[in-house]
Design a protein around this motif. Structure first.
Motif, PDB file in Angstrom:
ATOM      1  N   MET A   1      -1.664  11.908   1.009  1.00  0.00           N
ATOM      2  CA  MET A   1      -1.900  10.503   0.348  1.00  0.00           C
ATOM      3  C   MET A   1      -2.888   9.721   1.083  1.00  0.00           C
ATOM      4  O   MET A   1      -3.670   8.910   0.639  1.00  0.00           O
ATOM      5  CB  MET A   1      -0.568   9.962   0.309  1.00  0.00           C
ATOM      6  N   ARG A   2      -3.006   9.962   2.510  1.00  0.00           N
ATOM      7  CA  ARG A   2      -3.900   9.084   3.380  1.00  0.00           C
ATOM      8  C   ARG A   2      -5.363   9.230   2.936  1.00  0.00           C
ATOM      9  O   ARG A   2      -6.142   8.435   3.021  1.00  0.00           O
ATOM     10  CB  ARG A   2      -3.839   9.415   4.611  1.00  0.00           C
ATOM     11  N   ASN A   3      -5.736  10.309   1.921  1.00  0.00           N
ATOM     12  CA  ASN A   3      -6.953  10.704   1.748  1.00  0.00           C
ATOM     13  C   ASN A   3      -7.402  10.266   0.252  1.00  0.00           C
ATOM     14  O   ASN A   3      -8.640  10.700  -0.175  1.00  0.00           O
ATOM     15  CB  ASN A   3      -7.343  12.310   1.838  1.00  0.00           C
ATOM     16  N   LEU A   4      -6.458   9.562  -0.451  1.00  0.00           N
ATOM     17  CA  LEU A   4      -6.866   9.137  -1.664  1.00  0.00           C
ATOM     18  C   LEU A   4      -7.977   8.041  -1.563  1.00  0.00           C
ATOM     19  O   LEU A   4      -8.100   7.489  -0.506  1.00  0.00           O
ATOM     20  CB  LEU A   4      -5.396   8.520  -2.289  1.00  0.00           C
ATOM     21  N   PHE A   5      -8.617   7.948  -2.543  1.00  0.00           N
ATOM     22  CA  PHE A   5     -10.123   7.061  -2.266  1.00  0.00           C
ATOM     23  C   PHE A   5     -10.012   5.967  -1.845  1.00  0.00           C
ATOM     24  O   PHE A   5     -11.089   5.503  -1.076  1.00  0.00           O
ATOM     25  CB  PHE A   5     -10.919   7.397  -3.394  1.00  0.00           C
TER      26      PHE A   5
ATOM     27  N   ALA B   1      -8.517  -4.220  -1.170  1.00  0.00           N
ATOM     28  CA  ALA B   1      -8.187  -3.336  -2.466  1.00  0.00           C
ATOM     29  C   ALA B   1      -6.898  -3.372  -2.971  1.00  0.00           C
ATOM     30  O   ALA B   1      -6.970  -3.795  -4.288  1.00  0.00           O
ATOM     31  CB  ALA B   1      -8.713  -1.782  -2.109  1.00  0.00           C
ATOM     32  N   PHE B   2      -5.809  -3.359  -2.335  1.00  0.00           N
ATOM     33  CA  PHE B   2      -4.527  -3.343  -2.866  1.00  0.00           C
ATOM     34  C   PHE B   2      -4.121  -4.452  -3.708  1.00  0.00           C
ATOM     35  O   PHE B   2      -3.676  -4.530  -4.778  1.00  0.00           O
ATOM     36  CB  PHE B   2      -3.568  -2.963  -1.892  1.00  0.00           C
ATOM     37  N   SER B   3      -4.550  -5.733  -2.934  1.00  0.00           N
ATOM     38  CA  SER B   3      -4.192  -7.187  -3.434  1.00  0.00           C
ATOM     39  C   SER B   3      -4.997  -7.255  -4.831  1.00  0.00           C
ATOM     40  O   SER B   3      -4.663  -7.687  -5.814  1.00  0.00           O
ATOM     41  CB  SER B   3      -4.261  -8.034  -2.713  1.00  0.00           C
ATOM     42  N   GLY B   4      -6.128  -6.657  -4.748  1.00  0.00           N
ATOM     43  CA  GLY B   4      -7.129  -6.891  -5.880  1.00  0.00           C
ATOM     44  C   GLY B   4      -6.676  -6.215  -7.171  1.00  0.00           C
ATOM     45  O   GLY B   4      -6.833  -6.842  -8.019  1.00  0.00           O
TER      46      GLY B   4
ATOM     47  N   GLU C   1      -1.315   4.439  -1.838  1.00  0.00           N
ATOM     48  CA  GLU C   1       0.068   4.937  -1.819  1.00  0.00           C
ATOM     49  C   GLU C   1       0.823   3.490  -1.990  1.00  0.00           C
ATOM     50  O   GLU C   1       1.845   3.274  -2.778  1.00  0.00           O
ATOM     51  CB  GLU C   1       0.408   5.288  -0.447  1.00  0.00           C
ATOM     52  N   LYS C   2       0.356   2.552  -1.667  1.00  0.00           N
ATOM     53  CA  LYS C   2       0.870   1.164  -2.247  1.00  0.00           C
ATOM     54  C   LYS C   2       0.808   0.849  -3.327  1.00  0.00           C
ATOM     55  O   LYS C   2       1.820   0.251  -3.927  1.00  0.00           O
ATOM     56  CB  LYS C   2       0.147  -0.121  -1.258  1.00  0.00           C
ATOM     57  N   VAL C   3      -0.189   1.336  -4.221  1.00  0.00           N
ATOM     58  CA  VAL C   3      -0.269   1.110  -5.624  1.00  0.00           C
ATOM     59  C   VAL C   3       0.647   2.062  -6.415  1.00  0.00           C
ATOM     60  O   VAL C   3       1.520   1.335  -7.327  1.00  0.00           O
ATOM     61  CB  VAL C   3      -1.598   1.478  -6.026  1.00  0.00           C
TER      62      VAL C   3
END
Length: 273
Positions: free
Chosen positions: A115-119, A89-92, A125-127
């Motif tokens: 933050m760990r529960n963001l969808f 997801a993050f790299s995409g 968090e990386k984004v």
């Protein structure tokens, strides 16, 4: 805000973000790029050829949900691009932003659980930390993105004024009042005169005129952000972001997470450049 990226996992929270993004696109005559990253189970990703039927099943299911989502009434009348893609997801998300030169990422959140529960889990968090473009985190469903009062919380770092300029641009695009907020805490206390001088230095040569600014005394930065925003009946909170180094100065560690995670209001972050 002509090109907006919205990652989705087809959850209610992702739909909340998509509704907000659709409003922004509609009001700015822009384009929406909807993205679902199909992160296949490890045994399928590593052995795609031997598990082709099962991999195709997951892809077919994801595409069915994706195209059904595109039929929703709230998306009608706007330009939408996107499809189901495979990969992390993050790299995409980051690749999509660069490929389309996006102006904004809008993401959903599962509420105040951290933050760990963001969808999209830790990818969110990386984004927020790494995105070169603003990231808007949305929690509750909104019939319409109605922003009248935008609270931009700052540590008054003169090297971080690029984020203020972007916040000012966002305020102008959404036609809202921009409230500049500095929270004065016991652990980092400044006199009124010192704080006023620091605000003046911060605003010097940035060509930004906020609707007003306030030096707000409170027990902690996060409490000050929430309390002041409540006082002015703010609609959205903004913060600066240092990227890989974390959120600006006092917006680090638990402070940044408390503001992003525990606010019931949308929160937007701007990368310092």
């Amino acid at each position: 805000m002509k090109k907006i990226i919205v990652p989705t996992d087809f959850s209610v929270q992702a739909e909340n973000a998509l509704r907000v993004a659709a409003d922004i696109v509609r009001e700015n005559n822009g384009e929406l790029f909807l993205l679902h990253q199909l992160d296949l189970p490890l045994h399928l990703a590593n052995n795609a050829s031997s598990n082709l039927p099962e991999a195709l099943f997951f892809m077919k299911l994801a595409k069915e949900k994706f195209y059904n989502l595109l039929k929703e009434d709230f998306l009608q009348g706007i330009t939408i691009h996107g499809d189901v893609e495979t990969g992390a997801a993050f790299s995409g998300i980051m690749d999509t932003v660069k490929r389309h030169r996006a102006d904004l990422i809008v993401m959903g959140s599962h509420g105040t659980g951290g933050m760990r529960n963001l969808f999209i889990g830790s990818n969110a968090e990386k984004v927020v930390r790494n995105s070169e473009v603003p990231v808007l985190v949305v929690k509750d469903r909104k019939k319409k993105l109605d922003v009248n009062d935008f609270v931009f919380a700052t540590d008054l770092d003169p090297n971080a004024t690029s984020a203020l300029k972007e916040a000012d641009l966002f305020a102008k695009k959404t036609k809202c009042n921009l409230h500049l907020l500095y929270v004065n805490t016991p652990s980092n206390f400044m006199s009124t005169r010192e704080a006023e001088a620091k605000v003046a230095e911060y605003l010097k040569n940035v060509n930004v005129e906020p609707t007003d600014y306030v030096i707000y005394n409170d027990t902690s930065v996060e409490e000050g952000v929430f309390n002041y925003t409540n006082d002015v009946k703010g609609d959205i909170i903004g913060m600066a972001n240092h990227g890989r180094k974390g959120l600006s100065h006092f917006f680090n560690g638990s402070v940044s997470e408390d503001v992003v995670n525990h606010s019931s209001l949308p929160v937007i972050t701007f990368r310092i450049k």
